[in-house]
Design a protein around this motif. Structure first.
Motif, PDB file in Angstrom:
ATOM      1  N   TYR A 125      26.183  21.511  23.226  1.00 35.50           N
ATOM      2  CA  TYR A 125      26.610  20.145  22.953  1.00 35.50           C
ATOM      3  C   TYR A 125      27.126  20.002  21.521  1.00 35.50           C
ATOM      4  O   TYR A 125      28.177  19.392  21.277  1.00 35.50           O
ATOM      5  CB  TYR A 125      25.450  19.175  23.183  1.00 35.50           C
ATOM      6  N   GLU A 126      26.395  20.564  20.576  1.00 34.20           N
ATOM      7  CA  GLU A 126      26.812  20.469  19.175  1.00 34.20           C
ATOM      8  C   GLU A 126      28.118  21.209  18.927  1.00 34.20           C
ATOM      9  O   GLU A 126      28.961  20.757  18.145  1.00 34.20           O
ATOM     10  CB  GLU A 126      25.715  21.011  18.265  1.00 34.20           C
ATOM     11  N   ALA A 127      28.306  22.344  19.589  1.00 32.79           N
ATOM     12  CA  ALA A 127      29.544  23.104  19.410  1.00 32.79           C
ATOM     13  C   ALA A 127      30.744  22.350  19.952  1.00 32.79           C
ATOM     14  O   ALA A 127      31.840  22.398  19.374  1.00 32.79           O
ATOM     15  CB  ALA A 127      29.418  24.465  20.095  1.00 32.79           C
ATOM     16  N   ALA A 128      30.558  21.630  21.060  1.00 28.52           N
ATOM     17  CA  ALA A 128      31.672  20.938  21.689  1.00 28.52           C
ATOM     18  C   ALA A 128      31.954  19.576  21.067  1.00 28.52           C
ATOM     19  O   ALA A 128      33.110  19.205  20.881  1.00 28.52           O
ATOM     20  CB  ALA A 128      31.394  20.771  23.189  1.00 28.52           C
ATOM     21  N   ARG A 129      30.920  18.839  20.744  1.00 25.78           N
ATOM     22  CA  ARG A 129      31.105  17.444  20.329  1.00 25.78           C
ATOM     23  C   ARG A 129      30.650  17.185  18.900  1.00 25.78           C
ATOM     24  O   ARG A 129      31.213  16.353  18.194  1.00 25.78           O
ATOM     25  CB  ARG A 129      30.343  16.517  21.286  1.00 25.78           C
ATOM     26  N   GLY A 130      29.606  17.897  18.479  1.00 29.61           N
ATOM     27  CA  GLY A 130      29.068  17.649  17.149  1.00 29.61           C
ATOM     28  C   GLY A 130      28.090  16.487  17.154  1.00 29.61           C
ATOM     29  O   GLY A 130      28.102  15.635  18.051  1.00 29.61           O
ATOM     30  N   THR A 131      27.221  16.442  16.150  1.00 24.81           N
ATOM     31  CA  THR A 131      26.258  15.358  16.017  1.00 24.81           C
ATOM     32  C   THR A 131      26.247  14.878  14.569  1.00 24.81           C
ATOM     33  O   THR A 131      26.673  15.587  13.663  1.00 24.81           O
ATOM     34  CB  THR A 131      24.838  15.822  16.402  1.00 24.81           C
ATOM     35  N   TYR A 132      25.747  13.669  14.360  1.00 23.13           N
ATOM     36  CA  TYR A 132      25.704  13.093  13.015  1.00 23.13           C
ATOM     37  C   TYR A 132      24.523  13.609  12.199  1.00 23.13           C
ATOM     38  O   TYR A 132      24.551  13.563  10.967  1.00 23.13           O
ATOM     39  CB  TYR A 132      25.627  11.571  13.107  1.00 23.13           C
ATOM     40  N   PHE A 133      23.480  14.033  12.879  1.00 25.97           N
ATOM     41  CA  PHE A 133      22.295  14.555  12.193  1.00 25.97           C
ATOM     42  C   PHE A 133      21.552  15.459  13.157  1.00 25.97           C
ATOM     43  O   PHE A 133      21.814  15.467  14.361  1.00 25.97           O
ATOM     44  CB  PHE A 133      21.396  13.414  11.704  1.00 25.97           C
ATOM     45  N   ASP A 134      20.636  16.230  12.614  1.00 29.36           N
ATOM     46  CA  ASP A 134      19.834  17.133  13.429  1.00 29.36           C
ATOM     47  C   ASP A 134      18.737  16.326  14.109  1.00 29.36           C
ATOM     48  O   ASP A 134      17.776  15.900  13.463  1.00 29.36           O
ATOM     49  CB  ASP A 134      19.237  18.234  12.547  1.00 29.36           C
ATOM     50  N   LEU A 135      18.882  16.105  15.407  1.00 32.06           N
ATOM     51  CA  LEU A 135      17.938  15.264  16.135  1.00 32.06           C
ATOM     52  C   LEU A 135      16.524  15.832  16.110  1.00 32.06           C
ATOM     53  O   LEU A 135      15.544  15.081  16.094  1.00 32.06           O
ATOM     54  CB  LEU A 135      18.415  15.084  17.580  1.00 32.06           C
ATOM     55  N   ARG A 136      16.411  17.150  16.069  1.00 32.19           N
ATOM     56  CA  ARG A 136      15.080  17.744  16.056  1.00 32.19           C
ATOM     57  C   ARG A 136      14.359  17.514  14.731  1.00 32.19           C
ATOM     58  O   ARG A 136      13.136  17.601  14.663  1.00 32.19           O
ATOM     59  CB  ARG A 136      15.175  19.248  16.341  1.00 32.19           C
ATOM     60  N   SER A 137      15.098  17.224  13.675  1.00 31.45           N
ATOM     61  CA  SER A 137      14.462  16.977  12.379  1.00 31.45           C
ATOM     62  C   SER A 137      13.940  15.550  12.264  1.00 31.45           C
ATOM     63  O   SER A 137      13.074  15.268  11.433  1.00 31.45           O
ATOM     64  CB  SER A 137      15.451  17.245  11.243  1.00 31.45           C
ATOM     65  N   CYS A 138      14.469  14.648  13.093  1.00 29.60           N
ATOM     66  CA  CYS A 138      14.025  13.255  13.050  1.00 29.60           C
ATOM     67  C   CYS A 138      14.111  12.653  14.442  1.00 29.60           C
ATOM     68  O   CYS A 138      14.883  11.718  14.686  1.00 29.60           O
ATOM     69  CB  CYS A 138      14.882  12.455  12.066  1.00 29.60           C
ATOM     70  N   PRO A 139      13.341  13.158  15.392  1.00 29.32           N
ATOM     71  CA  PRO A 139      13.415  12.649  16.764  1.00 29.32           C
ATOM     72  C   PRO A 139      12.649  11.337  16.900  1.00 29.32           C
ATOM     73  O   PRO A 139      11.725  11.059  16.121  1.00 29.32           O
ATOM     74  CB  PRO A 139      12.737  13.760  17.576  1.00 29.32           C
TER      75      PRO A 139
END
Length: 226
Positions: A125-139
C-alpha cells in the motif's frame, strides 16, 4: 451528528438495521487499493464470525469505488452495509471499528470507541499510494498484521484493553483535539463573521455519543434503507 446522538436514537437505528440490541457490533471498513484492480479481501468473514462467537455482530462496508459487497454470500451475524447511505449512522451503532488505512479512523475516534488496524499489506500500500505518517508509530488502537492476529486481539479482549485506550487517547490528542461538535462553527464565526468570542471554546475532550446530552437522534437512513 456524532455528538448529538442519544442512546434511544442509537437503539432505534440498530432496530432499523436488524442488529440485536445486546450484540457487540464491529464495523469492518477497508479502504481502496491502487495496486490491485480486484477488491482486497484479507479476511475469511465466516471464520472470523465463528471465532468471535455469538456475542459479536459484524457489519461490513466495502469502499464505494468497488461497487461490490465484501461478503458475497449470506453469513450468520454478518450484515453487508456497503450500500447504506450514512457511514456516520453506522459509526453510531458500532462498538468498534476494524479498518486499515482509511480516513474513517479520524472520524470514528471522536466517539472514543475502540479501533483495530489491520495492515496485512502495508508495504504494498505504501509503495503504491504512500502515507502521511507511519501508522504503526501512532495507531489509534491495536494493530493486527493478519487474520490470526486480528482474531487474537478480539478473543483476548485486547481490542478494548487499557493499552488500546491509551493509544486511542494519544491519537485523538494528536489529530482530533478540536473535534467536539463545534469545530465548523468556530471556523465560520472567526473566518466569515469575524467573531471568535461567542463560539464554544475547544473542550479538549470528545465524549462518546452515548453519553452526550442533547436533541433526540433521528436516524436519517430510515427512509433510504433498502
Amino acid at each position: 451528528m456524532l455528538h448529538r446522538a442519544t442512546p434511544a436514537g442509537v437503539a432505534a437505528l440498530r432496530e432499523l438495521l436488524g442488529v440485536p440490541q445486546q450484540s457487540t457490533v464491529v464495523l469492518y471498513a477497508p479502504t481502496y487499493r491502487d495496486y490491485s484492480r480486484s477488491q482486497h479481501l484479507p479476511l475469511d468473514l465466516e471464520r472470523l464470525g465463528r471465532a468471535l462467537g455469538p456475542e459479536f455482530f459484524l457489519l461490513t462496508r466495502a469502499h464505494f469505488a468497488y461497487r461490490a459487497p465484501l461478503n458475497r454470500t449470506p453469513l450468520p451475524r454478518v450484515l453487508d452495509v456497503t450500500g447504506y447511505p450514512s457511514v456516520e449512522e453506522l459509526f453510531l451503532v458500532s462498538d468498534a471499528l476494524v479498518t486499515d488505512y482509511s480516513s474513517l479512523m479520524f472520524d470514528f475516534v471522536t466517539l472514543d470507541r475502540p479501533i483495530v488496524i489491520l495492515d496485512d499489506d502495508r508495504e504494498a500500500y505504501e509503495a503504491a499510494r504512500g502515507t502521511y505518517f507511519d501508522l504503526r508509530s501512532c495507531p489509534p488502537g491495536a494493530v493486527a498484521r493478519n487474520e490470526d492476529e486480528l482474531i487474537d486481539i478480539f478473543t483476548t479482549g485486547h481490542w478494548r484493553g487499557s493499552r488500546s485506550a491509551q493509544l486511542r487517547s494519544a491519537f485523538r490528542t494528536r489529530f482530533c483535539p478540536y473535534d467536539d461538535g463545534h469545530a465548523a462553527e468556530r471556523v465560520v464565526r472567526r473566518v466569515f463573521l469575524g467573531d471568535s468570542g461567542s463560539a464554544p471554546a475547544p473542550t479538549g475532550r470528545n465524549l462518546p455519543a452515548q453519553r452526550v446530552r442533547g436533541a433526540e437522534f433521528a436516524p436519517a437512513g430510515a427512509s433510504r434503507l433498502r
